[in-house]
Design an enzyme around this catalytic site. Structure first.
Site, mmCIF file in Angstrom:
data_model
loop_
_atom_site.group_PDB
_atom_site.id
_atom_site.type_symbol
_atom_site.label_atom_id
_atom_site.label_comp_id
_atom_site.label_asym_id
_atom_site.label_seq_id
_atom_site.Cartn_x
_atom_site.Cartn_y
_atom_site.Cartn_z
ATOM 1 N N GLU A 145 14.599 -15.348 1.143
ATOM 2 C CA GLU A 145 14.859 -16.351 2.196
ATOM 3 C C GLU A 145 13.876 -17.514 2.084
ATOM 4 O O GLU A 145 14.145 -18.623 2.507
ATOM 5 C CB GLU A 145 14.664 -15.742 3.603
ATOM 6 C CG GLU A 145 15.670 -14.697 4.001
ATOM 7 C CD GLU A 145 15.192 -13.935 5.256
ATOM 8 O OE1 GLU A 145 14.268 -14.397 5.963
ATOM 9 O OE2 GLU A 145 15.755 -12.847 5.502
ATOM 10 N N ASP B 250 0.823 -1.204 0.000
ATOM 11 C CA ASP B 250 0.000 0.000 0.000
ATOM 12 C C ASP B 250 0.862 1.261 0.000
ATOM 13 O O ASP B 250 1.830 1.351 0.764
ATOM 14 C CB ASP B 250 -0.875 -0.029 1.269
ATOM 15 C CG ASP B 250 -1.976 1.007 1.254
ATOM 16 O OD1 ASP B 250 -2.824 0.959 0.354
ATOM 17 O OD2 ASP B 250 -1.987 1.875 2.156
HETATM 18 O O1 ISL Z 1 -0.988 8.921 -3.361
HETATM 19 C C1 ISL Z 1 -2.005 9.150 -3.917
HETATM 20 C C2 ISL Z 1 -2.088 10.294 -4.816
HETATM 21 O O2 ISL Z 1 -0.846 10.643 -5.327
HETATM 22 C C3 ISL Z 1 -3.214 8.307 -3.691
HETATM 23 O O3 ISL Z 1 -3.910 8.081 -4.846
HETATM 24 C C4 ISL Z 1 -2.839 7.037 -2.950
HETATM 25 O O4 ISL Z 1 -1.842 6.333 -3.583
HETATM 26 C C5 ISL Z 1 -3.972 6.135 -2.744
HETATM 27 O O5 ISL Z 1 -4.986 6.824 -2.144
HETATM 28 C C6 ISL Z 1 -3.519 5.026 -1.813
HETATM 29 O O6 ISL Z 1 -4.560 4.148 -1.572
HETATM 30 C C7 ISL Z 1 -4.272 3.132 -0.661
HETATM 31 O O7 ISL Z 1 -3.968 3.630 0.613
HETATM 32 C C8 ISL Z 1 -5.006 4.311 1.294
HETATM 33 C C9 ISL Z 1 -6.316 3.506 1.310
HETATM 34 O O8 ISL Z 1 -7.369 4.316 1.740
HETATM 35 C C10 ISL Z 1 -6.630 2.948 -0.061
HETATM 36 O O9 ISL Z 1 -7.800 2.161 0.006
HETATM 37 C C11 ISL Z 1 -5.442 2.187 -0.528
HETATM 38 O O10 ISL Z 1 -5.649 1.513 -1.750
HETATM 39 C C12 ISL Z 1 -4.531 4.548 2.689
HETATM 40 O O11 ISL Z 1 -4.060 3.364 3.238
#
Ligand code: ISL
Length: 565
Positions: free
Chosen positions: A271, A210
């Site tokens: 690993e 994420d």
């Molecule tokens: O970074 C961004 C814009 O440049 C966002 O689009 C970001 O990458 C995106 O929102 C990340 O999403 C992920 O992390 C969030 C979560 O709410 C989402 O569901 C997940 O897919 C926070 O953990």
């Protein structure tokens, strides 16, 4: 022009895999509380095996107060009681493996939940303490420290800083319940590596990472005058050539330091890879980074295996845009020896049948309100099916978001009082947010809650019209979206798509994307007509499958065909 990939070692399954995203809250509910759970997923894995996908990626099911639907993790080593137990997770992994499905789990390393033991300890400790040093606590600006340390805003809207009793502020790129970890702290690095090992020992085949572009922030946390949003993640420029603006720069994203972290994680996965030669465990970057040459840095040989191709997801419904993004993707990924990936939908964006049914097809609002102009459902679905057939013929790996195999549209008329997405609240209701793509899946048309749960309960209401989309209403029905996906995935497997290159086929018109896709068995010609007028198909071609009915020799608008020529 040929854009070629070298033939790949087949043991590296992730190079050509079709990976199905399960969003646990909304896939299948075994317990009956209206929220999906792990036993529900296990009970429906047969659907995925029959569909013909290679792997499943599960969004987070860890202990969490669910302020961001589980992307706010309070304990990385336990299952939230909402979803079941660690034994249920073990049973799910074992059953998936029996069915020949690999399992990827979601890792959320940018931030913890504010309910995580570390953050509670940080709040109880003093400024400058080791407990605070795991997060990004800073003194405020202004004479009394009453102003945030810098001007950054949260991706979900509002300020990226929250002040705590005692006066310091902490950084949260997302909700205030998601404090960002300080990745320059070795203790943070050691802890998350141990979390990787915890799940690898339980048998998972890899991780979806994420916000992979966000872990390291520019030293000094300088002010920045761009914007980050859920809508298009954009921080720069106007759309060019039908593409969305670039995203993923600024001092909080895509800093060089992130790559050291992924190199060390790669060593952790190695690993567990018994033969040492072929990498059977994969790391997938969720990194909203452009251009694709920057994204490719995440999948260099000693880093991750895949990165989501959001440039493909955000392309408008326009043949030139598709040709450009496909060429750029294959070139950028091939340059580092990594597979390209293709994705049209996930749990953060308006489902692609609805995006393609908007007056400007392919724009990406952060949710759609009942009071907004509504998508053309039939046209959007027709284009979505065409896009899917285009995607599944491209070299590399593809992602399918739960329900897209049913052709599910976004729920665009959700009552505001049921919304849960923090981005709806933090934008002060300006953006509808992501609930509309997270509505529980319809399995059985005649059952309450369309068979999602034994009680008929669903944590978000389903539109009544979804009876027609239910899996059992499409099973065995010629021309249904479910049968289209099954046929396409079967042909993809039979022909050995995904491991070789493509060669563009010219001369079919400006609205057409056409290419010869090289397969293990030879090659298949793919013709996608993104315009509304029919086009003539190449002489002597034999139709293998098409996204809508194609008559002899011609391909209607908004339709894709796979041809033996
Ligand atoms: O970074 C961004 C814009 O440049 C966002 O689009 C970001 O990458 C995106 O929102 C990340 O999403 C992920 O992390 C969030 C979560 O709410 C989402 O569901 C997940 O897919 C926070 O953990």
């Amino acid at each position: 022009m040929t854009v070629a990939h070298a033939p790949f070692a087949t043991t590296e399954w992730w190079r050509t895999a079709v990976i199905y995203q399960v969003y646990p809250r909304s896939f299948a509910d075994f317990g009956g509380d209206g929220i999906g759970d792990l036993r529900g997923i296990t009970s429906r894995l047969g659907h995925l095996a029959a569909l013909g996908v290679d792997a499943v990626w599960l969004s987070p099911f860890y202990r969490s107060p669910q302020r961001d639907a589980g992307y706010d993790v309070a304990d990385y080593r336990d299952v939230d009681p909402l979803f079941g137990t660690l034994d249920d997770a073990d049973a799910l992994i074992a059953r998936a493996h029996e069915l020949g499905l690999r399992v990827l789990v979601d890792l959320v390393p940018n931030h913890t939940s504010s309910e995580h033991a570390w953050f509670k300890a940080a709040l109880a400790a003093d400024p400058g303490s080791p407990e605070r040093g795991r997060y990004l606590f800073r003194d405020g600006r202004g004479s009394g420290g009453e102003l945030p340390p810098n001007n950054w805003t949260s991706v979900f809207g509002g300020p990226a800083w929250t002040r705590v009793p005692g006066g310091q502020w902490y950084l949260h790129l997302f909700d205030s319940s998601q404090p960002d970890l300080d990745w320059s702290n070795p203790e943070v690095r050691a802890e998350i590596e141990d979390v990787l090992r915890f799940w690898l020992r339980r048998g998972v085949d890899g991780f979806r990472i994420d916000v992979a572009h966000g872990l390291v922030k520019e030293a000094g946390l300088p002010d920045w005058h761009g914007t980050v949003t859920m809508v298009d993640g954009s921080d720069a420029g106007a759309p060019e050539d039908g593409q969305s603006p670039a995203f993923g720069s600024g001092p909080m994203f895509d800093q060089d330091g992130v790559h050291d972290i992924y190199r060390s994680w790669r060593r952790v996965l190695d690993e567990f890879d018994a033969d040492g030669e072929h990498r059977s465990r994969a790391l997938v970057a969720e990194a909203w980074v452009e251009p694709l040459s920057r994204l490719a840095r995440y999948v260099r040989d000693d880093e991750m295996q895949q990165a989501f191709n959001f440039s493909f997801l955000t392309a408008r419904w326009d043949a030139a845009a598709y040709r450009a993004v496909i060429t750029e993707s294959l070139e950028a990924l091939d340059a580092v020896g990594a597979p390209a990936t293709w994705v049209l939908s996930n749990h953060d964006v308006v489902r692609h049948p609805s995006r393609f049914g908007l007056p400007e097809p392919g724009v990406r609002p952060n949710g759609i309100f009942a009071t907004d102009p509504q998508p053309d459902e039939a046209l959007g679905l027709q284009r979505a099916r065409a896009a899917t057939l285009l995607m599944l013929a491209l070299p590399g790996s593809a992602y399918v978001y739960q329900g897209e195999e049913l052709g599910l549209p976004e729920h665009t008329t959700l009552p505001d009082e049921v919304r849960e997405d923090p981005s709806y609240f933090r934008t002060e209701h300006l953006e509808a947010g992501r609930d509309g793509c997270r509505v529980p899946i319809p399995w059985e048309a005649a059952k309450p809650g369309f068979g999602f749960s034994p009680t008929g309960k669903t944590w978000l209401p389903q539109p009544a019209a979804w009876a027609a989309y239910a899996a059992d209403a499409q099973d065995g029905v010629k021309g249904s979206t479910l049968e289209l996906y099954r046929a396409a995935l079967r042909l993809r497997r039979e022909h050995g798509f995904g491991g070789a290159g493509i060669e563009w086929v010219e001369g079919l018109g400006a609205d057409v994307v056409a290419f010869r896709s090289f397969t293990e068995a030879g090659s298949v010609v793919v013709v996608a007509n993104l315009g509304s007028e029919p086009v003539r198909l190449p002489e002597g071609s034999l139709l293998l499958t098409s996204s809508d009915e194609a008559q002899e020799g011609t391909l209607p608008g908004n339709t894709t065909a796979w041809l033996a020529v």
